[in-house]
Design an enzyme around this catalytic site. Structure first.
Site, short mmCIF file in Angstrom:
data_model
loop_
_atom_site.label_atom_id
_atom_site.label_comp_id
_atom_site.label_asym_id
_atom_site.label_seq_id
_atom_site.Cartn_x
_atom_site.Cartn_y
_atom_site.Cartn_z
CG ASP A 28 -12.31 3.41 2.86
OD1 ASP A 28 -13.07 2.43 2.67
OD2 ASP A 28 -11.79 4.06 1.93
CG ASN A 76 -21.35 2.84 1.42
OD1 ASN A 76 -21.12 3.34 2.53
ND2 ASN A 76 -20.41 2.75 0.48
C1 IPE Z 1 -16.86 5.98 2.47
O1 IPE Z 1 -16.16 4.86 2.06
C2 IPE Z 1 -18.11 5.57 3.19
C3 IPE Z 1 -17.91 4.98 4.52
C4 IPE Z 1 -16.77 4.82 5.12
C5 IPE Z 1 -19.12 4.57 5.17
P1 IPE Z 1 -16.35 4.23 0.62
O2 IPE Z 1 -15.45 3.05 0.58
O3 IPE Z 1 -17.77 3.98 0.33
O4 IPE Z 1 -15.83 5.39 -0.33
P2 IPE Z 1 -15.27 5.34 -1.81
O5 IPE Z 1 -16.27 4.63 -2.65
O6 IPE Z 1 -13.98 4.59 -1.76
O7 IPE Z 1 -15.08 6.78 -2.18
C1 IPE Z 2 -15.48 0.79 4.87
O1 IPE Z 2 -14.80 -0.25 4.27
C2 IPE Z 2 -16.85 0.38 5.35
C3 IPE Z 2 -17.96 0.90 4.54
C4 IPE Z 2 -17.86 1.71 3.53
C5 IPE Z 2 -19.28 0.47 4.92
P1 IPE Z 2 -15.01 -0.64 2.76
O2 IPE Z 2 -16.09 -1.67 2.68
O3 IPE Z 2 -15.21 0.56 1.93
O4 IPE Z 2 -13.62 -1.33 2.42
P2 IPE Z 2 -12.77 -1.14 1.10
O5 IPE Z 2 -12.59 0.31 0.88
O6 IPE Z 2 -13.55 -1.78 0.00
O7 IPE Z 2 -11.51 -1.85 1.40
MG MG Z 3 -14.00 1.81 0.92
#
Ligand code: IPE
Ligand code: IPE
Ligand code: MG
Length: 254
Positions: A28, A76
């Site tokens: 994340d 996502n």
């Molecule tokens: C969890 O991260 C999903 C992945 C790392 C693929 P998200 O960024 O989607 O989770 P939330 O929305 O902050 O809970």
């Molecule tokens: C994790 O990084 C990757 C995926 C969930 C695909 P994020 O895209 O969630 O990055 P933040 O949480 O918005 O910084």
């Molecule tokens: Mg995230």
């Protein structure tokens, strides 16, 4: 008065004899990493792909048996179409550039999640990577792609209900082992359950990742965003894991 020698508390060291078998990572913070640099969010995903390569090799070198990486959740899809599209193309570029290294390191690719919903080219890249690494018998690199823990449990429930409906299974025969063997993680047996779950970026939640399997996992939350993660931070998380006392509901073995 004798001068007291101030000794630093002994820093715990990595114990190579106690490396977790299964490490799961919620990768994340890609978007925030990019935003902090005034870059578009996808630049973080791009950089995060390089982190996946580095961490895969580091984990394999440490003797980890399974590395499960949360790459795309069933939630996502809510993101802007342009970001989703970039994320759908990433596996294609990742495997195109990295499969030779995976083979060289004897790493086998597996996937959890409903990949039938991914664009055809992405599905093909995933299938090709699994095929190209099917004979590797070192670490398993297990990607969660369009994966949700609740979706996984629903699908397992449906399969069991179908067996009951067909008269092949009595409801009272359903037990934990049977549920386990109908989850998408069944292919990771005997290491279906992560020993260590790491989440980067400072968020402390599961976001629908491996809900059933993490029942007794040790959680390590790290503040670094995923593009800044690396082999050293992986070792740091493992050292932290090695300080924990896992009891599994029993009594402390000390
Ligand atoms: C969890 O991260 C999903 C992945 C790392 C693929 P998200 O960024 O989607 O989770 P939330 O929305 O902050 O809970
Ligand atoms: C994790 O990084 C990757 C995926 C969930 C695909 P994020 O895209 O969630 O990055 P933040 O949480 O918005 O910084
Ligand atoms: Mg995230």
């Amino acid at each position: 008065m004798a001068k007291e020698i101030k000794q630093d508390p002994k820093q715990p060291k990595l114990d190579m004899a106690r490396i977790p078998n299964h490490i799961a990572i919620i990768m994340d913070g890609n978007g925030r990493w990019a935003q902090a640099r005034h870059l578009p969010r996808v630049a973080g995903h791009q950089q995060g792909m390089d982190t996946v390569k580095k961490v895969t090799i580091a984990a394999s070198d440490l003797g980890v048996k399974i590395l499960s990486l949360y790459a795309f959740s069933t939630e996502n899809w809510k993101r802007p179409a342009s970001e989703v599209s970039f994320l759908m193309n990433l596996p294609i570029r990742f495997f195109n550039s990295f499969v030779p290294d995976l083979v060289k390191n004897n790493v086998k690719v597996t996937v959890m999640g409903d990949i039938s919903r991914l664009p055809k080219k992405t599905q093909q890249a995933v299938y090709d990577a699994m095929k190209d690494t099917e004979d590797c018998n070192g670490m398993i690199l297990n990607f969660a792609l369009n994966y949700g823990g609740r979706d996984e449990i629903v699908r397992a429930t449906r399969k069991l209900a179908e067996q009951v409906q067909a008269g092949d299974l009595q409801p009272k025969q359903i037990n934990e082992k049977m549920v386990d063997s109908h989850l998408m993680s069944a292919q990771l047996a005997p290491y279906t359950d992560p020993d260590l779950l790491i989440r980067t970026s400072g968020e402390e939640r599961l976001s629908n990742f491996m809900l059933w399997q993490v029942a007794y996992s040790e959680f390590v939350f790290m503040k670094e965003h995923w593009p800044d993660f690396n082999g050293e931070l992986l070792k740091k998380a493992i050292v932290e894991f090695q300080q924990r006392h896992r009891r599994f509901g029993g009594l402390k073995n000390k």
